[in-house]
Design an enzyme around this catalytic site. Structure first.
Site, PDB file in Angstrom:
ATOM      1  CG  LEU A   8      42.563  46.714  44.471  1.00 12.12           C
ATOM      2  CD1 LEU A   8      42.043  46.936  43.060  1.00 12.12           C
ATOM      3  CD2 LEU A   8      41.841  47.613  45.456  1.00 12.12           C
ATOM      4  N   GLY A   9      43.329  42.403  46.098  1.00 14.25           N
ATOM      5  CA  GLY A   9      42.911  41.035  46.387  1.00 14.25           C
ATOM      6  C   GLY A   9      43.759  40.025  45.646  1.00 14.25           C
ATOM      7  N   GLY A  58      43.569  35.746  43.955  1.00 20.04           N
ATOM      8  CA  GLY A  58      42.720  34.651  43.532  1.00 20.04           C
ATOM      9  C   GLY A  58      43.540  33.528  42.946  1.00 20.04           C
ATOM     10  N   GLY A  59      42.851  32.579  42.325  1.00 14.73           N
ATOM     11  CA  GLY A  59      43.517  31.397  41.827  1.00 14.73           C
ATOM     12  C   GLY A  59      44.476  31.660  40.682  1.00 14.73           C
ATOM     13  CG  MET A  60      43.634  31.995  37.049  1.00 15.26           C
ATOM     14  SD  MET A  60      42.604  32.261  35.602  1.00 15.26           S
ATOM     15  CE  MET A  60      41.171  33.049  36.310  1.00 15.26           C
ATOM     16  N   GLY A  61      45.933  34.976  40.039  1.00 17.63           N
ATOM     17  CA  GLY A  61      46.856  36.074  40.228  1.00 17.63           C
ATOM     18  C   GLY A  61      46.441  37.026  41.322  1.00 17.63           C
ATOM     19  CE  LYS A  99      43.443  37.744  38.076  1.00 17.77           C
ATOM     20  NZ  LYS A  99      42.073  37.255  38.175  1.00 17.77           N
ATOM     21  CG  ASP A 114      36.070  30.985  36.884  1.00 19.13           C
ATOM     22  OD1 ASP A 114      35.248  30.246  37.447  1.00 19.13           O
ATOM     23  OD2 ASP A 114      37.123  31.369  37.425  1.00 19.13           O
TER      24      ASP A 114
END
Length: 665
Positions: A21-22, A24-27, A43, A137
């Site tokens: 799906l996508g 990001g900075g953490m996973g 995630k 965040d």
């Protein structure tokens, strides 16, 4: 949704994986199905976080706390495993785009939709704070737009990724510059009042497509959060008092969620809370799991913003043609008033070595630089061209009349490379002095500097999703910058000579690196350059060295579909099948050394500039030269760049001149 890669897990815990799906900075976030058939979002935390002291303990504690949060405006956590080799968390799958993706694709939300968004996010924060949690965040990418309401995700995960004292694993403050509160930006504890501040910033983004503290880079955004007043222009009058109250510098002056709900007032119900373009994105995501067919877009559906990656915005989508229609619409909208001289003999198709057609003159020549033009980049609308030069300046040109837009942007030393944000607001520049500068393209606001202290920067690339910046200097490594979180990533060690060129694939998942190589060619005495393919977020090599050039590689470029990589080095441009890491076809020959190569936006043609002051344009499929060789450059051609509509080719030369040419059709 993107298909699973060969290295992706087929199962995570009890869940079977379907696609990605996508990231990001953490996973990474994968789409999966539970044993009972329910869709879930899983995630997978980045492997590098597991090396951070105390991460697994914090992750376990935060997940336990987040499972106590339930409500209509959050995505419930279902399962997690902090002890797995790669820690993971499973939550309810929300079939809807993030606010960030929705605004980037369909533009800012209308006032009624923003009011519903504000009411939903306020309720979500109330639920999170009631459970004793602080999100830390809240930002546009952590808000999903479902068919009935917004959903907040990733609450608690930001805390798990923090190191001692609230700092991230790289020593950078947790949170996202431009959306974190002033107290968080100054290193103080994140509180519930800080979440309210972030909510105000998110609402400004929803209304305007930009944050209230945006600047040319994370450092400037952080400064603005602490010291500058928010830019609320474009925020509707009804929302402005509530948004302004959320963005108060003093935490004590911000309303709590209950007070904020009262300030917003009653919100009218709606069967469809979001604009049609956003609803189409929701329907598409529902189709991924078989909940609904994707309807054809209405004829009046308009996308005012340029798609993120041309016709490849919706990868793996059964409606990829919609993005292609968006590209055609944008091309028609941004056609400039540039009057060009027809390409003499443009209909002719010449062989690789043919010069039988007379070379046309350029349609316009731009003069002002006093040394070599090293790099060129167009703004997304094609109206402005930026140029980088050894004369220690970056210049912005009006393509229509060839005039400079304002005074040159000065550097302490020569400028080797440029990158443009895909919204066209920020220009990234890499200098010989090791400085990475960020300039606002509009001229409003001050530039900012990121001094990475790694020596002269040789190349620069920005991922198509604007999330990662890659830089290289005069060693054998590449540095990755996480622009979402403002964090500096580790070096990628190539062990293949100095890095000369960088390029991201259209889907932002892969980085191509061109190097000088380490083995010497016995005929030329030059080192044989090699290229490498790397996975961006997991930082893994995806290929063996792509070799074959008789000299170092000076440029790399992906085709718009991401299936082909072009490498320019020695006297040839070579094409590679990315999936198989194999060379395809016969190399294209340059005149002298090949310094630069670029695919056209439709991927049908390839342009390359050489040391003999010529540019050749080839038909990629037919493997034949298209039109005559472009001559008249005084010195080597160091940069070639197609305009976004593909109608103009800009060439930068060793003598400091930029030429604009009409592309043959």
């Amino acid at each position: 949704m993107r298909p699973l890669a060969a290295s992706d897990p087929e199962r995570v815990g009890h869940y079977r994986m379907i696609g990605e799906l996508g990231r990001g900075g953490m996973g990474r976030v994968l789409l999966g199905t539970a044993p009972d058939g329910r869709p879930v979002a899983v995630k997978l935390m980045h492997a590098r976080l597991t090396c951070t002291p105390g991460f697994r303990e914090r992750f376990r504690a935060e997940v336990a706390a987040t499972r106590s949060v339930s409500g209509a405006y959050t995505a419930a956590v279902l399962d997690a495993d902090a002890d797995a080799p790669t820690p993971w968390l499973a939550s309810v799958y929300v079939p809807g785009p993030s606010l960030r993706d929705a605004v980037r694709t369909a533009g800012p939300l209308p006032e009624p939709a923003v009011l519903r968004l504000a009411a939903g996010l306020t309720a979500a924060l109330a639920e999170i704070h009631r459970a004793g949690l602080v999100h830390r965040d809240l930002k546009p990418s952590n808000v999903l737009l479902a068919a009935d309401s917004p959903k907040v995700i990733d609450f608690g995960v930001a805390r798990a990724a923090e190191g001692d004292g609230g700092d991230g694993p790289t020593g950078v403050l947790a949170g996202t510059p431009g959306y974190m509160s002033p107290e968080q930006a100054e290193g103080r504890s994140a509180t519930a009042a800080g979440d309210v501040f972030s909510l105000g910033a998110v609402l400004v983004y929803a209304c305007t497509g930009r944050g209230p503290f945006d600047g040319p880079g994370p450092a400037q955004a952080l400064y603005n959060v602490v010291h500058a007043e928010p830019d609320l222009s474009g925020v509707p009058d009804r929302l402005r008092p509530a948004v302004a109250a959320c963005l108060a510098k003093d935490p004590a002056r911000r309303p709590d969620p209950a007070r904020l709900r009262a300030m917003l007032g009653a919100v009218a119900p709606a069967a469809q809370p979001w604009p049609p373009a956003v609803q189409w994105m929701i329907d598409e995501r529902r189709a991924w799991i078989g909940w609904a067919p994707v309807p054809e877009p209405a004829a009046t559906l308009a996308y005012p913003r340029r798609p993120r990656s041309g016709p490849f915005t919706v990868l793996g989508s059964p409606r990829g043609a919609l993005a292609a229609l968006g590209v055609l619409a944008v091309c028609a909208a941004v056609a400039t008033a540039l009057v060009v001289v027809p390409w003499s003999g443009s209909a002719a198709r010449s062989g690789p070595g043919s010069h039988h057609s007379a070379a046309p003159p350029p349609s316009r020549s731009l003069r002002g630089h006093t040394a070599s033009v090293r790099d060129l980049v167009f703004t997304p609308d094609g109206r402005t061209l930026a140029s980088a030069s050894d004369d220690a300046t970056v210049r912005l040109w009006n393509v229509a009349d060839g005039k400079q837009l304002r005074a040159p942007l000065d550097h302490p030393d020569g400028v080797n490379a440029l990158a443009m944000s895909h919204g066209g607001s920020t220009l990234y520049t890499a200098g010989d002095d090791g400085s990475l500068r960020l300039f606002p393209v509009s001229g409003k606001g001050e530039p900012s500097d990121l001094d990475i202290d790694l020596g002269p920067l040789t190349s620069l690339a920005l991922s198509p999703d604007d999330r990662v910046l890659a830089t290289s200097n005069t060693d054998q490594s590449v540095r990755l910058w996480d622009l979402d979180d403002g964090k500096v990533g580790p070096l990628l060690g190539t062990d293949a000579g100095n890095v000369q060129a960088l390029a991201f694939a259209p889907d932002s998942r892969m980085l191509a690196i061109g190097t000088t190589g380490t083995e010497q060619d016995p005929k030329t005495g030059n080192t044989r350059g090699v290229a490498q393919l790397w996975e961006v977020y997991d930082r893994k090599r995806l290929s063996e060295n792509l070799s074959g050039h008789d000299s170092w590689i000076e440029d790399v470029a992906f085709s718009p579909d991401g299936q082909t990589l072009a490498t320019a080095g020695g006297e040839t441009v070579r094409l590679w099948d990315v999936a198989r890491s194999l060379q395809t076809g016969t190399p294209f020959q340059c005149d002298g050394r090949c310094h630069t190569a670029e695919f056209s936006p439709d991927g049908r043609t390839l342009a390359a500039g050489g040391s003999e002051g010529t540019v050749r344009v080839w038909d990629v499929a037919r493997h034949r030269q298209l039109g005559p060789t472009l001559t008249g450059h005084d010195g080597a051609v160091l940069s070639v760049r197609f305009s976004p509509d593909g109608r103009t080719l800009a060439t930068g030369t060793q003598d400091g001149t930029i030429h604009l040419w009409k592309v043959p059709v």
